[in-house]
Design a protein around this motif. Structure first.
Motif, mmCIF file in Angstrom:
data_model
loop_
_atom_site.group_PDB
_atom_site.id
_atom_site.type_symbol
_atom_site.label_atom_id
_atom_site.label_comp_id
_atom_site.label_asym_id
_atom_site.label_seq_id
_atom_site.Cartn_x
_atom_site.Cartn_y
_atom_site.Cartn_z
ATOM 1 N N SER A 193 7.055 15.385 0.213
ATOM 2 C CA SER A 193 7.866 14.358 0.867
ATOM 3 C C SER A 193 7.257 12.973 0.671
ATOM 4 N N GLU A 194 5.934 12.896 0.796
ATOM 5 C CA GLU A 194 5.251 11.602 0.676
ATOM 6 C C GLU A 194 5.358 11.042 -0.738
ATOM 7 N N ARG A 195 5.365 11.918 -1.745
ATOM 8 C CA ARG A 195 5.375 11.465 -3.134
ATOM 9 C C ARG A 195 6.752 11.617 -3.769
ATOM 10 N N ARG A 196 7.753 11.648 -2.938
ATOM 11 C CA ARG A 196 9.134 11.823 -3.392
ATOM 12 C C ARG A 196 9.539 10.770 -4.417
ATOM 13 N N ASP A 197 9.110 9.516 -4.252
ATOM 14 C CA ASP A 197 9.525 8.440 -5.156
ATOM 15 C C ASP A 197 8.951 8.589 -6.554
ATOM 16 N N GLU A 198 7.959 9.462 -6.732
ATOM 17 C CA GLU A 198 7.348 9.676 -8.045
ATOM 18 C C GLU A 198 8.029 10.802 -8.820
ATOM 19 N N LEU A 199 9.079 11.367 -8.260
ATOM 20 C CA LEU A 199 9.771 12.487 -8.900
ATOM 21 C C LEU A 199 10.897 11.996 -9.799
ATOM 22 N N VAL B 276 15.092 17.302 -3.201
ATOM 23 C CA VAL B 276 14.266 17.087 -2.014
ATOM 24 C C VAL B 276 15.096 16.480 -0.896
ATOM 25 N N ASP B 277 15.921 15.492 -1.221
ATOM 26 C CA ASP B 277 16.748 14.847 -0.207
ATOM 27 C C ASP B 277 17.772 15.812 0.385
ATOM 28 N N LYS B 278 18.248 16.737 -0.425
ATOM 29 C CA LYS B 278 19.242 17.712 0.036
ATOM 30 C C LYS B 278 18.651 18.689 1.041
ATOM 31 N N LEU B 279 17.411 19.103 0.802
ATOM 32 C CA LEU B 279 16.833 20.183 1.600
ATOM 33 C C LEU B 279 15.835 19.717 2.657
ATOM 34 N N LEU B 280 14.947 18.807 2.299
ATOM 35 C CA LEU B 280 13.745 18.580 3.093
ATOM 36 C C LEU B 280 13.853 17.348 3.980
ATOM 37 N N PRO B 281 13.652 17.488 5.287
ATOM 38 C CA PRO B 281 13.561 16.303 6.145
ATOM 39 C C PRO B 281 12.249 15.562 5.902
ATOM 40 N N TRP B 282 12.203 14.323 6.319
ATOM 41 C CA TRP B 282 10.982 13.505 6.212
ATOM 42 C C TRP B 282 9.813 14.261 6.848
ATOM 43 N N THR B 283 8.725 14.437 6.077
ATOM 44 C CA THR B 283 7.557 15.194 6.515
ATOM 45 C C THR B 283 6.309 14.473 6.031
ATOM 46 N N ARG B 284 5.300 14.367 6.886
ATOM 47 C CA ARG B 284 4.061 13.685 6.510
ATOM 48 C C ARG B 284 2.863 14.403 7.121
ATOM 49 N N TYR B 285 1.691 14.194 6.510
ATOM 50 C CA TYR B 285 0.454 14.556 7.189
ATOM 51 C C TYR B 285 0.372 13.715 8.455
ATOM 52 N N LEU B 286 0.082 14.345 9.557
ATOM 53 C CA LEU B 286 0.015 13.607 10.810
ATOM 54 C C LEU B 286 -1.016 12.490 10.743
ATOM 55 N N ARG B 287 -2.128 12.759 10.070
ATOM 56 C CA ARG B 287 -3.209 11.766 10.006
ATOM 57 C C ARG B 287 -2.805 10.499 9.271
ATOM 58 N N ASP B 288 -1.742 10.580 8.449
ATOM 59 C CA ASP B 288 -1.349 9.438 7.633
ATOM 60 C C ASP B 288 -0.299 8.553 8.279
ATOM 61 N N VAL B 289 0.200 8.935 9.433
ATOM 62 C CA VAL B 289 1.254 8.168 10.104
ATOM 63 C C VAL B 289 0.632 7.409 11.273
ATOM 64 N N GLU C 219 11.038 11.714 20.554
ATOM 65 C CA GLU C 219 12.233 12.539 20.676
ATOM 66 C C GLU C 219 12.843 12.914 19.325
ATOM 67 N N ASP C 220 12.356 12.313 18.250
ATOM 68 C CA ASP C 220 12.900 12.582 16.923
ATOM 69 C C ASP C 220 11.896 13.273 16.006
ATOM 70 N N LEU C 221 10.748 13.734 16.563
ATOM 71 C CA LEU C 221 9.700 14.299 15.721
ATOM 72 C C LEU C 221 9.208 15.631 16.269
ATOM 73 N N ILE C 222 8.678 16.449 15.361
ATOM 74 C CA ILE C 222 8.048 17.702 15.723
ATOM 75 C C ILE C 222 6.717 17.787 14.974
ATOM 76 N N ARG D 279 12.981 15.537 13.222
ATOM 77 C CA ARG D 279 13.772 16.544 13.919
ATOM 78 C C ARG D 279 15.102 16.775 13.222
ATOM 79 N N ILE D 280 15.476 18.028 13.076
ATOM 80 C CA ILE D 280 16.805 18.406 12.588
ATOM 81 C C ILE D 280 17.629 18.848 13.784
ATOM 82 N N ARG D 281 18.865 18.401 13.847
ATOM 83 C CA ARG D 281 19.753 18.767 14.965
ATOM 84 C C ARG D 281 20.826 19.733 14.451
ATOM 85 N N PRO D 282 20.568 21.033 14.573
ATOM 86 C CA PRO D 282 21.494 22.023 14.008
ATOM 87 C C PRO D 282 22.761 22.173 14.840
ATOM 88 N N ASP D 283 23.798 22.664 14.194
ATOM 89 C CA ASP D 283 25.023 22.987 14.922
ATOM 90 C C ASP D 283 24.757 24.139 15.887
#
Length: 406
Positions: free
Chosen positions: A266-272, A280-293, A303-306, A346-350
């Motif tokens: 996710s972090e290196r998405r722009d290099e793909l 990646v955009d179709k499947l994966l929500p924004w994800t990062r190493y916690l230490r890097d945020v 309320e928008d993160l897990i 966070r993903i908000r499923p049906d």
């Protein structure tokens, strides 16, 4: 978006009692019979295969990461994921076979990836027995015929991938075979229905003779690995010496089931490449190493993160921000700041409907995959009010169901 067969099932009250009329295998019933969702689930078979194809492309993208960003070095890749050198030393650069389950939420007509599981700790392949029992239930027979319903059996696909000839052992470690005795009995029962009698054992019970691994004196052709890389450290000599027995899956699978791998991608998405970015955009929500945020950002977006422990499984080490207050969230972030954790959008499923229950239900769709493609489904569900971690090992309120495709 509601599946048309789901709408037809929910509209026919005469079918709503099917889950209480199933002819379940005895060991399956002992393990799951008390936790059945009050309905089956349905999906277009074309969609099941389409998402599986996307997931195989996604896994293949993960397999390219060491060569793309780490000079082909498995050791450097493992270090970036935070894996100890002793564990990395057990891993080769060779691409492991695809033996995985992708856990997914349904959002409208889209499917969004929560995490991928590869290699060991891959639970629930025996849930195909539930799909079979639903498909064969007499009360549902006219409905099955009308809609042309079928089912997929993950155990059958696993055995096809492993190879049905020869002697196969499913091997755990650390007392887990006893802890999950009902689950392994159900898996073994499902294998027997497929005509394969597997052995069960623990890593410390393996010995080596003439290049083959033996379990309590029986020579093995394949070991299906349920023990972890961590458990294998210090016990790898017997596995190396027993190289004529195939290890399914090899330790390198752990690299691609680690949540840190998703953060890296996710972090290196722009290099793909453009098509890779689209996947990646179709499947994966924004994800990062916690230490890097920045901590302030994580606290503000509670309320928008897990937050998830990178290397854990079965629902452990998962902390949804929307279920706690600001103070508890801040204390959690302080407690894990030096640990290998990731943070994910966070993903908000049906919500799903269960007949007779007015509450909205939260469902995780677990796509089983082999290199041949779609290999069946693990359906886990529970009311939203019972939590946000849908895992029968991590949340005792989780229930299970079967999938029929049309």
């Amino acid at each position: 978006m509601t599946d048309r067969v789901t709408e037809a099932y929910l509209a026919d009250e005469s079918l709503h009692g099917v889950m209480g009329q199933l002819d379940l295998p005895p060991h399956f019933a002992a393990n799951y019979g008390h936790r059945l969702v009050g309905r089956p689930f349905f999906l277009e078979e074309a969609v099941a295969h389409e998402i599986a194809a996307d997931l195989l492309d996604f896994f293949q993208l993960l397999f390219t990461l060491p060569g793309r960003f780490f000079g082909g070095s498995t050791a450097r890749f493992a270090e970036a994921l935070g894996l100890p050198p002793a564990e990395a030393a057990l891993m080769s650069a060779e691409r492991p076979p695809m033996h995985g389950r992708a856990d997914i939420y349904r959002v409208g007509d889209r499917f969004r990836l929560l995490e991928v599981n590869a290699g060991a700790q891959l639970g629930g392949p025996d849930l195909g027995e539930l799909s079979r029992a639903i498909h064969e239930a007499p009360v549902l027979a006219p409905f099955v015929a009308e809609h042309g319903l079928a089912y997929f059996n993950p155990i059958g696909h696993l055995l096809d991938a492993v190879g049905r000839d020869g002697t196969i052992a499913f091997v755990e470690e650390g007392g887990m075979l006893a802890r999950f005795a009902k689950g392994f009995a159900s898996i073994r029962e499902a294998c027997r229905r497929e005509g394969v009698d597997v052995l069960l054992g623990e890593l410390h019970e393996l010995t080596e003779r003439n290049g083959h691994l033996h379990l309590r004196g029986t020579k093995l052709d394949v070991v299906v690995r349920y023990f972890s890389v961590t458990q294998a450290v210090g016990k790898s000599d017997v596995l190396v010496k027993g190289h004529r027995t195939r290890l399914y899956t090899p330790f390198a699978s752990h690299l691609y089931g680690n949540k840190s791998t998703l953060a890296l991608l996710s972090e290196r998405r722009d290099e793909l490449e453009d098509d890779e970015k689209a996947l990646v955009d179709k499947l994966l929500p924004w994800t990062r190493y916690l230490r890097d945020v920045p901590r302030d950002e994580v606290r503000a977006r509670r309320e928008d993160l897990i937050v998830k422990a990178a290397g854990e499984f079965a629902g452990t080490g998962i902390h949804p921000g929307w279920l706690v207050g600001d103070r508890e969230w801040a204390e959690l972030l302080d407690a894990v700041e030096k640990e290998p954790y990731v943070v994910q959008e966070r993903i908000r499923p049906d919500p799903d409907v269960v007949p007779g229950d007015p509450r909205p239900w939260l469902t995780t769709w677990g796509w089983f995959l082999t290199d041949a493609g779609f290999a069946g489904m693990s359906i886990r569900s529970m009311p939203f009010e019972d939590g946000a971690v849908v895992s029968y090992a991590g949340n005792p309120l989780t229930k299970v169901s079967g999938l029929l495709v049309h």
